[in-house]
Design an enzyme around this catalytic site. Structure first.
Site: not given
Ligand SMILES: [Zn+2]
Length: 301
Positions: A141, A152, A203, A271
């Site tokens: 994950h 990008c 970014c 559990g």
């Molecule tokens: Zn980027």
């Protein structure tokens, strides 16, 4: 091999014909698990239950408060939500940096050092397996300490982003008071308010949206990662699930896959889990003591 690693002789692989007929039972013990896994190579699949003893809360454990984890759709579709998320993450991610592996993580390292693991599949994003010293693992994950550009696909470290977010929000942490008392969640989130003025960063290469390199609810695990995980199960004689209720399909599928291929599935979890009905042995126990005892037990042969 580290000095604390148990000496376990790597056994020869056994085929599906060696599958013992052990029924899941509430009276199962670690010794039963060790008997089943002895002389086998196995894959390990871990979840949030493994990290609760490191102070990282479980979304779905029996003692955890109900939560509404953020979805991918919320993150990409809502500017206010995204700012709120990053503000909380700006505080919460440092708790993850400070967390230490526990005995359960170390037991998995011992099993790997002994040569009995085909690989480690973890659903945790806290990097504690890596910190403990595991080498052959897949972060199914993702990982809290990476950030990806959704446009990008450039990946940077969370630490690099922290420098930018701190510059954009110089007084934010100080305005929160004692951040040590702020509740945190498994993905580095922190439960705080007053985030409306938080300034987020895009970014630096393409101005695209940045997102923690974590698979959120509503998002698909990258195919390449899934294939690495399946290969670990393919190479194994058995699958050990530790500290996961397997609530989501991304983890549950490996238990089903192993079972379908005649490989015993062992579940160690506090559990119920969604794999209880297909487990060869279900051990209702905390992972720190159980895995520690299992590693020690498997070394006594
Ligand atoms: Zn980027």
């Amino acid at each position: 091999m580290p000095p604390h690693a148990p000496r376990i002789v790597p056994p020869a692989p056994l085929g599906p014909s060696a599958l013992p007929n052990v029924n899941p039972t509430p009276h199962a013990t670690v010794a039963d698990v060790a008997d089943l896994l002895r002389d086998k190579r196995f894959a390990v699949l871990t979840g949030a239950g493994l990290s609760t003893d490191s102070g990282i809360p479980d979304y779905r454990g029996p003692d955890s408060a109900p939560r509404n984890p953020m979805t991918y759709q919320q993150f990409i579709g809502d500017d206010v939500f995204r700012r709120h998320y990053w503000a909380r993450n700006h505080v919460g991610w440092r708790h993850m940096v400070a967390a230490h592996p526990n005995g359960g993580h170390r037991a998995v390292v011992d099993l790997e050092s002994a040569g009995v693991l085909t690989g480690l599949i973890t659903q945790n994003v806290d990097t504690l397996h890596q910190k403990a010293g595991s080498r052959n693992f897949i972060d199914l994950h993702g990982s809290y300490d990476r950030v990806i550009c959704l446009t990008c696909k450039n990946v940077i470290t969370r630490e690099a982003l922290d420098v930018r977010l701190t510059a954009l929000n110089p007084n934010f942490r100080a305005s929160l008071g004692n951040i040590g008392e702020i509740e945190i969640a498994p993905d580095g989130d922190a439960v705080i308010d007053a985030t409306g003025h938080f300034r987020i960063a895009n970014c630096e290469l393409c101005d695209g949206l940045l997102k923690p390199d974590i698979v959120y609810f509503g998002e698909t695990v990258p195919k390449a990662w899934v294939e690495v995980a399946y290969a670990m199960v393919d190479d194994a004689d058995a699958l050990l699930v530790a500290g996961s209720s397997l609530t989501v399909h991304s983890g549950l599928r490996f238990a089903r896959y192993a079972n379908k291929h005649g490989k015993p599935v062992v579940v160690i979890n506090t559990g119920p889990t969604r794999a209880d009905d297909l487990a060869t042995i279900k051990l209702d126990a905390g992972t720190t003591p159980a895995l520690t005892e299992l590693a020690a037990n498997l070394s006594q042969q």
